[in-house]
Enzyme design. Sequence first.
Site, PDB file in Angstrom:
ATOM      1  N   GLU A 847       0.838  -1.198   0.000  1.00  0.00           N
ATOM      2  CA  GLU A 847       0.000   0.000   0.000  1.00  0.00           C
ATOM      3  C   GLU A 847       0.875   1.251   0.000  1.00  0.00           C
ATOM      4  OE1 GLU A 847      -3.366  -2.576   2.369  1.00  0.00           O
ATOM      5  OE2 GLU A 847      -2.457  -0.868   3.383  1.00  0.00           O
ATOM      6  N   HIS A 941      -3.596   3.477   5.383  1.00  0.00           N
ATOM      7  CA  HIS A 941      -3.576   2.284   4.526  1.00  0.00           C
ATOM      8  C   HIS A 941      -3.960   2.638   3.103  1.00  0.00           C
ATOM      9  CE1 HIS A 941      -3.441  -1.232   7.404  1.00  0.00           C
ATOM     10  NE2 HIS A 941      -3.532  -0.203   8.241  1.00  0.00           N
ATOM     11  N   GLU A1026      -8.095   4.761   4.674  1.00  0.00           N
ATOM     12  CA  GLU A1026      -7.854   3.990   3.454  1.00  0.00           C
ATOM     13  C   GLU A1026      -7.833   4.927   2.258  1.00  0.00           C
ATOM     14  OE1 GLU A1026      -7.494   0.720   3.224  1.00  0.00           O
ATOM     15  OE2 GLU A1026      -8.404  -0.193   5.018  1.00  0.00           O
TER      16      GLU A1026
END
EC number: 3.4.17.24
Length: 1137
Positions: A847, A941, A1026
């Site tokens: 990531e 993330h 995210e």
Amino acid sequence: MNKLKMASEKSASRVLMLLSQLERLNEEPKVSDNDAIRQTTGKILHLIQTQEKTRKEVASKSSGGMEIILSSLENTQDLQTTLNILAILNELLTVGGGCRTGVFVSKGGTALLLQLLVGSSKDPPANEELMLHIHSLLVKVGLKDRKLGVKARLNGALNVTLNLVKYNLQNHKLLLPCLQVLRVYSRIHFFMSLGKSGTLEIMFEIIGPFSKKSTTLLKVALDTLASLLKSGMNARRAVDRGYLPTLLTIYQDWHRNDTRHRHVVIRKSILGCIKNLTNIKLGRKAFIDANGMRILYNTSTECLPVRTLDPLVNTSSLIMRKCFPKNRLPLPTIKSVFHHPLLHIPASGPVAKLYNQPPGVDDVVDESDENEATEVDTENDTEYDEDETGPKTQNDDIETDINKLRPIQMNTRPFDELRAYEYFFREFSENFEDDDFESPRSVIPPSSVNSELHRPIIIPTTPSSLGPQNRRPPQEDLLTPKPDESPLELDSISISKRPEGTSDPDLVCSLGRLVLDAGVNGGSVDGPQDEGGEQAVLEVPDTAALLPLHDPDLYLEMVKSTRSVPAYTEVGYPDYFGHVALNLREPILERVYGVQRMKIFQDIERLIHPSDILDKVVYDLDNQSCPVTDNGESLKFNSKFESGNLRKAIQVRKFEYDLILNSDINSNHYHQWFYFEVGNMRPGVRYRFNIINCEKSNSQFNYGMQVLMYSVQDAINGSPHWVRTGSDICYYKNHFSRSSIAAGGQKGKSYFTLTFTVTFQHKDDVCYFAYHYPYTYSMLKMHLQKLSALRTAQIYYRQDDLCVTLGGNSCPLLTITAMPGSSSNDPISQFRSRPVVFLSARVHPGETNSSWVMKGTLEYLMSCSPQAQSLRESYIFKIIPMLNPDGVINGNHRCSLSGEDLNRQWQNPNAELHPTIYHAKSLLQYLRATGRTPLVFCDYHGHSRKKNVFMYGCSIKETVWQTNVNTSTCDLHEDLGYRTLPKLLSQMAPAFSLSSCSFVVERSKEATARVVVWREIGVQRSYTMESTLCGCDQGKYKGLQIGTSELEEMGAQFCLALLRLKRFTSRLERHNHNSHLLDMETDLIETRSIPNITSPTTYVLEEDEPAFLEEVDYSAESNDEIDPDLEPDLQDNHFCH
Ligand SMILES: [Zn+2]
């Protein structure tokens, strides 16, 4: 008008009159009444045939018409009356939608019909008209009465119909309704009984050889057959009788003769039968033996240009994929090529499992026959990855145990143990009385001092210089190139930095390797370099102005102290040159219709034209001596540099390569991240690349995401950018089988292919491909050095080494805040009372976007704007920018060197195996124990399957509410502070989407940073943030793929949101330090009681993509063979409950 109305009323009342007459006759049946009943029903029939109004009248509940008619049918023994009544019913049920049929069924009509059918079959020959009527009624009833099948079987009606079919094959008038009834039965799972009774054989007789006569009949027969073949037993029977080749022949006949495509439905139905037959292993074998692949391939290819024939192409493709023999992944083992020995291997851990397999076990493919395996698999997956999205599965994962949602109250560790961490919080005890009153110096990680590090560093290029065009006399090249001459030949260039204009003696290149002699003594040039002797100046793009945190020389310095398991000695050009964000919109690609199909057809061609396949291994980590003799016809691959990941490259066709990724170290799976170099390309040619061992069942590559490419030629020519590249991109299940060892015990699984096509612009270029913008550990160290240099007298910046990783790298911990105004008491106490914000990133190495977001955050925190200063004065930032350095360095996708996902270790991290997590958690425990529980915790993330940037948080109420567990638990007190930050971000950060946020606690996430920090440390605002790998579908960046500047902007906006959060929390905090500061916040977050929040958290699905146009259902491994012994039960279950 009036007249008409009167007439119709008159007739209506007449039918009612007739009905009541019929009712009376039913009540007192006398033989002599037969005539009367016959007449009455005849009259009703006549009225009904002529007047819809009358039909309504009879069918209406108030008239009781249906009951009267049914009771007449039940009572009469007279054939003509029966026929009249059946005709009346047929008229009634033909129109009026399903309602009338519903009434008919609810009044017991079905049973009556079936009794009648069985009764009248007892003395053959049966009356044809009667049979016609009964069957056409049954067809209609079949639409409404789900129990028709059971009823028919129980009372023997099924066999009556079958026999009728058998003996009336030429009588199409009667045959059609009977077949339609059989079709109804077959659809409702009457497989076995029908199969045993010879129905298959009868259907084949009807289907017969190609003929355009009576196509309706044919269609019904084919449908019936297709349904029957869903049963494994029937399918086996059909294969035994050789029906598969017959079907293929019939299909070819239709394909040839139906030139105007008027009978696509029939052709589709034939394929439907083949599709079901090939659900069983025998069927697949028969298909291959009958040359089915070639037949369907050829017919499909001919159908491709006609869009209306798509259903045929799609079904054919599905059948071919299912029958495509499973291949073994061409690897000796799926275990990672590189192994990192662990000092301490827990017996139950993944590494022990991996390396304790008995020797000689083949982990690439299951020993059992591949086809056997597929039959076990009942997975019915489609392109949309439903197996992972079903709401049921989702709900199953929500935590329902309220005790696991409540905070853990006690401190789990004695403070004495935590005291050691005081060192990392020196800011709380410092008096700032040193004369220079300076921010502490950052420390170069001690681990960097290591003799091994003086190895030569090489910037890789593929050795294309072996090609004849590069074999030029040395003299010609010794000169620096003429300034305007391009392209440069990268393989024969020594590096100089443009600003200095002089050649750097440390950077010597030859034969495709730019060797950076890192030795202090210099001059250690190894053999190959002398051979070439061709040198030119490689100009390093001058990115200093655009990339203030980048410096190639410093980067190399950093690389020297980075320790990788494969002991890399090379450096990727992009990391060395740097990446300048592209000043250009990169739209999310629109998917071209038919791409996947086209790619799959190309894959099938491998089987059809095996002689076209080169199968030439051109890169192989498992066989280091692999580099093949160069005939100039193959691309050169390389990934032996930090974060690189490519295990093997196989040239399949002239311009097509299969690529295999390496597993995470000490693991045998988690392939997704890739980063490799390609050289020796021909410009202007379309190269197809297939990464053939992907594991996730769907990917944003199906929804407009492109891969990233970096061209060194472009970089030198002033465009040092990672650029979104590739056309014909798609991601689909392939024919390489995945062993159960790597698939969590499941057999019959396949890998997935990511395919993309690239046309290179330059000759003799070196290009890099990556899954996402690379961000190496060395790059982080470089950025941190550059950042620390940005310190001013106002900034408190400290870098500590939190710990050393398994791979021997240090894990940096940053402390950033504002220096106290002075060393007097008040400013110092303000300094010490600042709330802590704890941030981390990159626990998952694949990531990389999280690192770019973190870079944005760090740059903002070190910037000199008044807001940044104000932010620093508001908080003390504790930041671990890379929680998994080893994973990043070694090109892992998910894990650390322990072979484990570190973001599943937070509940019980092991100091030896998961040092970064263990110590990060300890820092948090220390903070809690000293009454400084962070205000915000956020772990950055990247999300591979969703768009936008969003957050996961934790809320008991929202979790409980999602599970529909006893609502009394909702009395729990919970304030809504956790919603403030996401809400602020959605107002400020263009890439952020509030509607994608979720605050539900899942069981599978109980050991993640977010959940553990929330429960155990008591941080209410504990988040995972995210960021998409793909792009945005809302806001300013809607329709665009995400780039590093958007990611960095996100990181900066996160800071600004924290500043605004401060305004909401500080005032309240002053008078009520430790409790719910949320009256203010609630203003912001549009609250009513939780369940009524206007935009409540939806339980966020892993996949939230709409289906795309190209609907190819590839339930390639579906199989519904039913154990014959179980079937009656299944049927009962199906119908009776
Ligand atoms: Zn992650």
